[in-house]
Design a protein around this motif. Structure first.
Motif, PDB file in Angstrom:
ATOM      1  N   SER A  65      19.732  94.251  96.373  1.00 18.83           N
ATOM      2  CA  SER A  65      18.844  93.841  95.283  1.00 18.83           C
ATOM      3  C   SER A  65      18.811  94.886  94.168  1.00 18.83           C
ATOM      4  CB  SER A  65      17.434  93.617  95.837  1.00 18.83           C
ATOM      5  OG  SER A  65      16.525  93.436  94.799  1.00 18.83           O
ATOM      6  N   GLN A  68      22.237  95.039  92.343  1.00 20.04           N
ATOM      7  CA  GLN A  68      22.417  93.924  91.414  1.00 20.04           C
ATOM      8  C   GLN A  68      21.589  94.136  90.148  1.00 20.04           C
ATOM      9  OE1 GLN A  68      21.179  90.144  92.980  1.00 20.04           O
ATOM     10  NE2 GLN A  68      22.532  89.019  91.605  1.00 20.04           N
ATOM     11  N   SER A  69      20.371  94.593  90.288  1.00 23.40           N
ATOM     12  CA  SER A  69      19.514  94.874  89.134  1.00 23.40           C
ATOM     13  C   SER A  69      20.104  95.985  88.277  1.00 23.40           C
ATOM     14  CB  SER A  69      18.112  95.266  89.617  1.00 23.40           C
ATOM     15  OG  SER A  69      17.345  95.733  88.555  1.00 23.40           O
ATOM     16  N   TYR A  72      23.036  94.811  86.243  1.00 18.62           N
ATOM     17  CA  TYR A  72      22.609  93.972  85.130  1.00 18.62           C
ATOM     18  C   TYR A  72      22.121  94.833  83.957  1.00 18.62           C
ATOM     19  CZ  TYR A  72      19.959  90.620  82.382  1.00 18.62           C
ATOM     20  OH  TYR A  72      19.473  89.863  81.360  1.00 18.62           O
ATOM     21  N   HIS A  73      21.331  95.863  84.251  1.00 10.59           N
ATOM     22  CA  HIS A  73      20.747  96.706  83.208  1.00 10.59           C
ATOM     23  C   HIS A  73      21.718  97.752  82.660  1.00 10.59           C
ATOM     24  CE1 HIS A  73      17.109  94.919  84.821  1.00 10.59           C
ATOM     25  NE2 HIS A  73      16.487  95.301  83.718  1.00 10.59           N
TER      26      HIS A  73
END
Length: 132
Positions: A65, A68-69, A72-73
């Motif tokens: 998790s 993945q975050s 993305y950022h």
């Protein structure tokens, strides 16, 4: 004419410096050691460096998790994990110097808590980042 006379000693001095040559006589043992050192470094594909550790957890789901975050950022910063039982460790970046890794740590500290720098002796040369 006066300027030319003032410049003449400097021109003669610089010509004398250029005409001199330096010869270095190296012991054959030292030359052999230098060749071995050069050959070894050319074949080595990894370097020592620094990474920023974002997370250490026993939960694989939490690791995925956060990874993945992060991707993305921060799509320009490579992030990867390793499993060192019982922990999953999420690490970002690959820097040659500790100072460069500290810059990334400072940027990421606004969003992530508990960051710290880790030494990595197996960073691929193509993996190194030169900014942040």
């Amino acid at each position: 004419m006066k300027k030319l006379l003032l410049l003449l000693p400097f021109m003669v001095f610089s010509y004398c410096l250029m005409a001199q040559s330096v010869q270095v006589k190296m012991d054959p043992i030292v030359a052999d050691m230098l060749d071995q050192y050069t050959t070894t470094n050319k074949t080595q594909n990894t370097v020592s460096g620094w990474r920023v550790q974002i997370l250490a957890t026993t939960s694989r789901e939490r690791l995925e998790s956060v990874q993945q975050s992060f991707r993305y950022h921060y799509p320009n910063i490579p992030v990867d994990w390793e499993h060192d039982r019982p922990y999953y460790k999420l690490q970002a970046g690959a820097f040659r110097t500790k100072r460069d890794a500290l810059r990334l740590k400072y940027i990421l500290s606004r969003e992530y808590e508990g960051l710290y720098l880790v030494r990595d002796d197996a960073i691929g040369k193509g993996e190194l980042l030169n900014y942040y």
